[in-house]
Write an enzyme that holds these catalytic residues in place. Structure first.
Site, PDB file in Angstrom:
ATOM      1  CB  SER A 106      -2.434   5.849  10.697  1.00 33.71           C
ATOM      2  OG  SER A 106      -3.197   5.683   9.617  1.00 33.71           O
ATOM      3  CE  LYS A 126      -0.863   3.090  14.338  1.00 37.36           C
ATOM      4  NZ  LYS A 126       0.191   3.126  15.111  1.00 37.36           N
ATOM      5  CE1 TYR A 156      -2.736   0.834  12.229  1.00 32.08           C
ATOM      6  CE2 TYR A 156      -3.836   2.441  10.795  1.00 32.08           C
ATOM      7  CZ  TYR A 156      -2.469   1.729  11.423  1.00 32.08           C
ATOM      8  OH  TYR A 156      -1.125   2.154  11.167  1.00 32.08           O
TER       9      TYR A 156
END
Length: 343
Positions: A126, A158, A154
């Site tokens: 991402s 990732k 997050y």
């Protein structure tokens, strides 16, 4: 050619599965089995009924023995906890995004260690790995060589997975490919728990005749890719070979899906122009500091040269994105728009 798709019942996963079943080949080889893995079973009338498909339902870690009971050639690893979920529940994000990914990679490593094929692992990362450049930083255009400084759990999770995949690829345990996804819009159906969910909602809901809230300021700029562009990029990154020639992946650097940069104000203006004031006025601006903090930490301006080298281009305009959505999902439009009144 046995291919596994994790997160196969999700939106992007479902589109990817349909495209693989439509092509029935991967990198020139016929697909002999497509394994669809997800916590939720796919619809009975969807791709799962195709004779090439096999459904495996349950927690990914618990399913790995079944998934790797036969040799696996390619894994598209899309299963993940999304951005807002990870901010709300740190342990959930670590378990789903980091622990499950490591378990998957270890299963692939075990296969190659016992003489099986080296698994090509295609990981969906991402733009959240980057973090927005600090104020006063003149180098605001981001490329794959920009130092990632994530500002969310997050994005951090990732990035951790990216590094693990890179190291296991260096060691020859797997053939890792990393695609850094932009915000995918416009998504049909129900909203998900991603902080960026509003990006689709401010188009999808008004076009369906429903009110919705935009939780960020109109001047916020976002990097987007349509579902069509996203799936095309995933397949190209997965199928292409390593090398220095045109259309090949050069080195271990991740590939950013080509980005279209647009402001929220531009999105709303496009909606007004195409669908009229009656539709656009269904969007109300109600800032949410929590959403602004997460989405505002992502970069908006990207150098698309690496994607261009792979013959991948960004969406032409946000108008094109909206028109693609309307063409692909006519059943999701309000009655007056179904009659062809999209400008």
């Amino acid at each position: 050619m046995r291919i596994v798709v994790t997160g196969a019942s999700g939106f992007v996963g479902g589109l990817l599965v349909r495209e693989l079943l439509r092509a029935r080949t991967f990198a020139g080889a016929p697909i002999t089995r497509l394994v669809l893995v997800d916590r939720e079973a796919p619809p009975d009338d969807g791709p799962a009924v195709d004779p090439l498909a096999r459904v495996v339902t349950g927690d990914l870690v618990g399913c790995l023995a079944e998934v790797f009971a036969e040799p696996v050639d390619v894994v598209f690893h899309l299963a993940a906890a999304v951005s807002a979920e990870c901010e709300a529940d740190f342990d959930l994000g670590m378990r789903v995004n980091v622990d499950a990914t490591r378990a998957l990679l270890e299963a692939a490593r075990a296969q190659s260690a016992t003489g099986g094929p080296t698994v090509r692992v295609v990981f969906t990362s991402s733009i959240a790995v980057y973090g927005r450049p600090v104020a006063g930083d003149l180098s605001t255009t981001v490329s794959e060589t920009t130092l990632p400084t994530p500002r969310s759990s997050y994005g951090t999770q990732k990035l951790m997975c990216e590094h693990l995949i890179a190291d296991m690829t260096r060691r020859g345990y797997v053939d890792g490919r990393v695609a850094r996804l932009m915000t995918v819009a416009v998504r049909p159906g129900r909203p998900n728990a991603a902080a960026s969910g509003f990006v689709s909602a401010i188009v999808r809901e008004p076009l369906a005749g429903r009110p919705t809230v935009c939780p960020v300021a109109p001047d916020m700029r976002l990097a987007l890719a349509s579902p069509r562009t996203t799936v095309q990029a995933l397949l190209r990154i997965a199928e292409t070979g390593h090398g220095s020639g045109p259309g090949q992946i050069q080195g271990p650097t991740p590939v950013n899906v080509p980005a279209l940069t647009v402001s929220v104000a531009d999105m709303l203006d496009t909606l007004r122009r195409l669908a009229g004031a009656r539709t656009a006025d269904l969007v109300s601006l109600t800032p949410d500091p929590a959403v602004e903090a997460v989405v505002g930490s992502w970069p908006a301006d990207f150098d698309n040269s690496r994607a261009t080298h792979l013959r991948l281009l960004p969406d032409a305009s946000f108008e094109a994105v909206v028109r693609h959505y309307a063409a692909d999902h006519p059943e999701a439009l309000a009655d007056h728009l179904r009659l062809g009144q999209l400008g």
